[in-house]
Design a protein around this motif. Structure first.
Motif, PDB file in Angstrom:
ATOM      1  N   ASN A   1       0.857  -1.188   0.000  1.00 28.52           N
ATOM      2  CA  ASN A   1       0.000   0.000   0.000  1.00 28.52           C
ATOM      3  C   ASN A   1       0.889   1.232   0.000  1.00 28.52           C
ATOM      4  N   LEU A   2       0.762   2.031  -1.068  1.00 33.74           N
ATOM      5  CA  LEU A   2       1.600   3.227  -1.219  1.00 33.74           C
ATOM      6  C   LEU A   2       0.874   4.491  -0.810  1.00 33.74           C
ATOM      7  N   GLY A   3      -0.303   4.319  -0.163  1.00 33.60           N
ATOM      8  CA  GLY A   3      -1.073   5.488   0.237  1.00 33.60           C
ATOM      9  C   GLY A   3      -1.986   5.951  -0.878  1.00 33.60           C
ATOM     10  N   GLY A   4      -3.148   5.361  -0.981  1.00 28.53           N
ATOM     11  CA  GLY A   4      -4.079   5.709  -2.055  1.00 28.53           C
ATOM     12  C   GLY A   4      -3.981   4.793  -3.243  1.00 28.53           C
ATOM     13  N   THR A   5      -2.857   4.120  -3.421  1.00 30.07           N
ATOM     14  CA  THR A   5      -2.677   3.148  -4.500  1.00 30.07           C
ATOM     15  C   THR A   5      -2.034   1.887  -3.934  1.00 30.07           C
ATOM     16  N   ILE A   6      -2.276   0.777  -4.607  1.00 29.97           N
ATOM     17  CA  ILE A   6      -1.736  -0.506  -4.164  1.00 29.97           C
ATOM     18  C   ILE A   6      -0.919  -1.115  -5.295  1.00 29.97           C
ATOM     19  N   LEU A   7       0.343  -1.402  -5.015  1.00 28.53           N
ATOM     20  CA  LEU A   7       1.230  -2.060  -5.969  1.00 28.53           C
ATOM     21  C   LEU A   7       1.237  -3.552  -5.671  1.00 28.53           C
TER      22      LEU A   7
ATOM     23  N   LYS B   1     -10.708   1.996  -0.637  1.00 34.39           N
ATOM     24  CA  LYS B   1     -11.112   2.915   0.426  1.00 34.39           C
ATOM     25  C   LYS B   1     -10.927   4.374   0.020  1.00 34.39           C
ATOM     26  N   ASN B   2     -10.210   4.589  -1.079  1.00 37.25           N
ATOM     27  CA  ASN B   2      -9.974   5.948  -1.563  1.00 37.25           C
ATOM     28  C   ASN B   2     -11.270   6.532  -2.127  1.00 37.25           C
ATOM     29  N   GLU B   3     -11.634   7.735  -1.710  1.00 39.49           N
ATOM     30  CA  GLU B   3     -12.877   8.363  -2.138  1.00 39.49           C
ATOM     31  C   GLU B   3     -12.734   9.159  -3.435  1.00 39.49           C
ATOM     32  N   SER B   4     -11.653   8.984  -4.137  1.00 36.29           N
ATOM     33  CA  SER B   4     -11.440   9.686  -5.400  1.00 36.29           C
ATOM     34  C   SER B   4     -12.476   9.259  -6.430  1.00 36.29           C
ATOM     35  N   ASP B   5     -12.829  10.179  -7.328  1.00 33.43           N
ATOM     36  CA  ASP B   5     -13.787   9.872  -8.386  1.00 33.43           C
ATOM     37  C   ASP B   5     -13.220   8.877  -9.407  1.00 33.43           C
ATOM     38  N   LEU B   6     -11.898   8.818  -9.510  1.00 33.59           N
ATOM     39  CA  LEU B   6     -11.257   7.935 -10.486  1.00 33.59           C
ATOM     40  C   LEU B   6     -10.754   6.661  -9.815  1.00 33.59           C
ATOM     41  N   LYS B   7     -11.232   5.523 -10.318  1.00 32.80           N
ATOM     42  CA  LYS B   7     -10.731   4.222  -9.902  1.00 32.80           C
ATOM     43  C   LYS B   7      -9.978   3.620 -11.083  1.00 32.80           C
ATOM     44  N   PHE B   8      -8.838   3.003 -10.811  1.00 35.20           N
ATOM     45  CA  PHE B   8      -8.041   2.451 -11.910  1.00 35.20           C
ATOM     46  C   PHE B   8      -7.341   1.174 -11.474  1.00 35.20           C
TER      47      PHE B   8
ATOM     48  N   ASP C   1     -12.295   3.804 -14.270  1.00 37.43           N
ATOM     49  CA  ASP C   1     -13.713   4.032 -13.953  1.00 37.43           C
ATOM     50  C   ASP C   1     -13.820   5.403 -13.291  1.00 37.43           C
ATOM     51  N   TYR C   2     -14.493   6.334 -13.985  1.00 39.88           N
ATOM     52  CA  TYR C   2     -14.597   7.706 -13.458  1.00 39.88           C
ATOM     53  C   TYR C   2     -16.056   8.037 -13.141  1.00 39.88           C
ATOM     54  N   ASP C   3     -16.281   8.543 -11.948  1.00 33.87           N
ATOM     55  CA  ASP C   3     -17.620   8.907 -11.490  1.00 33.87           C
ATOM     56  C   ASP C   3     -17.916  10.353 -11.877  1.00 33.87           C
ATOM     57  N   PHE C   4     -18.820  10.532 -12.847  1.00 31.77           N
ATOM     58  CA  PHE C   4     -19.197  11.867 -13.289  1.00 31.77           C
ATOM     59  C   PHE C   4     -20.369  12.428 -12.491  1.00 31.77           C
ATOM     60  N   GLY C   5     -20.849  11.675 -11.522  1.00 29.16           N
ATOM     61  CA  GLY C   5     -21.983  12.122 -10.717  1.00 29.16           C
ATOM     62  C   GLY C   5     -23.250  11.394 -11.102  1.00 29.16           C
ATOM     63  N   SER C   6     -23.802  11.708 -12.260  1.00 26.65           N
ATOM     64  CA  SER C   6     -25.030  11.063 -12.711  1.00 26.65           C
ATOM     65  C   SER C   6     -24.764   9.735 -13.417  1.00 26.65           C
ATOM     66  N   LEU C   7     -23.509   9.512 -13.824  1.00 33.16           N
ATOM     67  CA  LEU C   7     -23.136   8.270 -14.498  1.00 33.16           C
ATOM     68  C   LEU C   7     -21.649   8.018 -14.306  1.00 33.16           C
TER      69      LEU C   7
END
Length: 475
Positions: free
Chosen positions: A57-63, A111-118, A145-151
């Protein structure tokens, strides 16, 4: 016959920042098997597996990284009739497959609340056969996977390169080298409601094959689910398509006794329609019932070829079968009904029942060689007393038909065909584990309790009843 089995697991204690594990396994046997023609033949085999895996765990990302190695060894021992004096050249030939892979990926922490998941990275692999064939591959992959809000906008991309040596090629008579480059691009959009979800997009596949033909395909990529009763009933459906990469190593592991020079066509699934329902009846009982219909081009099947024994002095030369499988192709409509029912009551009892029904509609062939119309599987685990647990599992594969081809040296006509019937496969296993003292267990199991000579493929019967006993130690 005797069987040697050993397995080793090592895992570091759980940590918030890192994981590490090691898995080693060995299984080998030097037994004999009775074939359908009555001959008893040696069919030794060996399976060796090693896997090392870990993450940081690199803090927000996992290698993460995975390294694996597998080696399977066996012989070409099968034959569909009593073995003749002049056996085919492959008979008794030793074969061994080695497969190594490494995968390194970087993904966002769930667990990261960022809109972008990768999740992206690269992989490399190799595969070789004792008979001289080799395949190497390398690739890059990424899913966003990016969360635009409505989609949500989703992009799944990958590039893979394959090089395979000493195999049959389409446009030349001698074995050669095949190189392929695969590009996949699948953008889609997902909408989520309180009790429903819909995702729609396209699946673009491009293949550059220097030894044959390039191809470019575009497929639909839709799926939806609806939960009218949360946790109890979910309805799901999908409409997709894909070009399946029938990689050399995948075919070799699916059927050990395929002609080692095989070069299997990729299967074009023009579309796949599926739907069903799943959920829970009670807290302990869950179910899943699904239907699927697919339309495929170049679906492959395993067959044996035969030829005249030209060394024979008889006027009607006897036929000899090549006991390494070749492949034939047909376009097919495939229907599949699948069911699953499970019961889990804590650690004391678990039961899983699965079943499938298949129907093949082929353009040219009268039936689907070596494909069963149904299969059934059941498994159960039971805590008999505090320290003693038992298990049982059974697998049933329905009756199958196989096909052989005869090519006359004096005729250019289509080959003659012959049908063989393969009896249903019934495999029943039992076992138990006893916790003797802390970190020390004894185990025993009986495989193929009914002592059936089940045929995996035409002419290749499996070993009979096998007793195994041993111990496990954890530290």
């Amino acid at each position: 016959f005797s069987t040697l089995y050993g397995e080793f697991f090592f895992n570091l204690p759980k940590s918030k920042n890192a994981t590490f594990g090691l898995h080693l396994r060995h299984l080998s046997s030097d037994g004999k098997t009775k074939l359908r023609g009555g001959d008893r033949v040696e069919d030794p085999f060996s399976q060796n597996n090693a896997t090392v895996f870990g993450s940081l765990n690199l803090g927000g990302t996992i290698l993460s990284a995975d390294l694996s190695y597998d080696r399977d060894a066996m012989r070409y021992y099968g034959y569909p009739e009593p073995i003749p004096a002049n056996v085919p050249i492959q008979y008794g030939l030793k074969q061994a497959y080695q497969n190594g892979n490494i995968k390194i990926a970087l993904k966002s922490d769930e667990k990261n609340e960022s809109d972008l998941k990768f999740n992206g990275g690269f992989n490399m692999g190799y595969f070789d056969a004792k008979t001289g064939q080799k395949q190497t591959n390398a690739g890059l992959f990424g899913k966003f996977d990016y969360d635009f809000g409505s989609l949500n906008g989703i992009l799944d991309v990958s590039y893979d390169y394959y090089k395979t040596d000493s195999i049959n090629l389409e446009l030349q008579s001698l074995p050669g080298t095949k190189t392929e480059g695969w590009v996949r691009i699948a953008p889609s959009v997902r909408l989520d409601g309180d009790n429903w979800s819909v995702r729609g997009g396209i699946n673009f596949v491009a293949v550059q094959d220097k030894s044959f033909l390039n191809s470019t395909k575009l497929y639909p990529d839709f799926e939806a689910n609806f939960r009218p009763i949360e946790g109890i009933l979910t309805l799901y459906a999908s409409f997709k398509g894909d070009l399946k990469n029938n990689r050399y190593g995948d075919i070799a592991y699916e059927n050990y006794w395929t002609d080692p020079r095989h070069n299997v066509h990729n299967t074009d699934y023009n579309y796949l329609l599926s739907g069903g329902l799943k959920g829970k009846i009670t807290r302990e009982i869950s179910y899943n019932v699904g239907l699927k219909y697919s339309k495929a081009k170049d679906l492959y099947f395993y067959v044996l070829n035969s030829y005249d024994d030209m060394s024979s002095s008889t006027i009607q030369a006897p036929r000899i079968y090549n006991n390494a499988f070749d492949l034939v192709y047909d376009n097919a409509g495939i229907f599949n009904l699948s069911t699953e029912l499970s019961y889990v009551s804590g650690k004391d009892l678990s039961v899983v029942l699965k079943g499938n029904y298949y129907s093949y509609s082929l353009d040219n062939m009268p039936f689907a060689p070596q494909k069963a119309k149904f299969d059934l599987a059941a498994s159960a685990g039971l805590r008999i007393i505090d320290r003693l647990t038992g298990f049982t599992d059974v697998e049933i594969i329905g009756k199958r038909k196989a096909m052989t081809y005869y090519y006359s040296p004096f005729s250019s006509a289509l080959p003659e065909t012959k049908e063989f019937s393969i009896d249903p496969t019934i495999q029943l296993n039992l076992g138990a584990t006893y916790d003797l003292i802390r970190n020390f267990k004894l185990f025993g199991r009986v495989d193929n309790l009914l002592n059936r000579q089940n045929e995996q493929w035409l002419g290749y019967a499996s070993q009979g009843l096998r007793l195994m006993a041993g111990m496990t130690f954890s530290f």
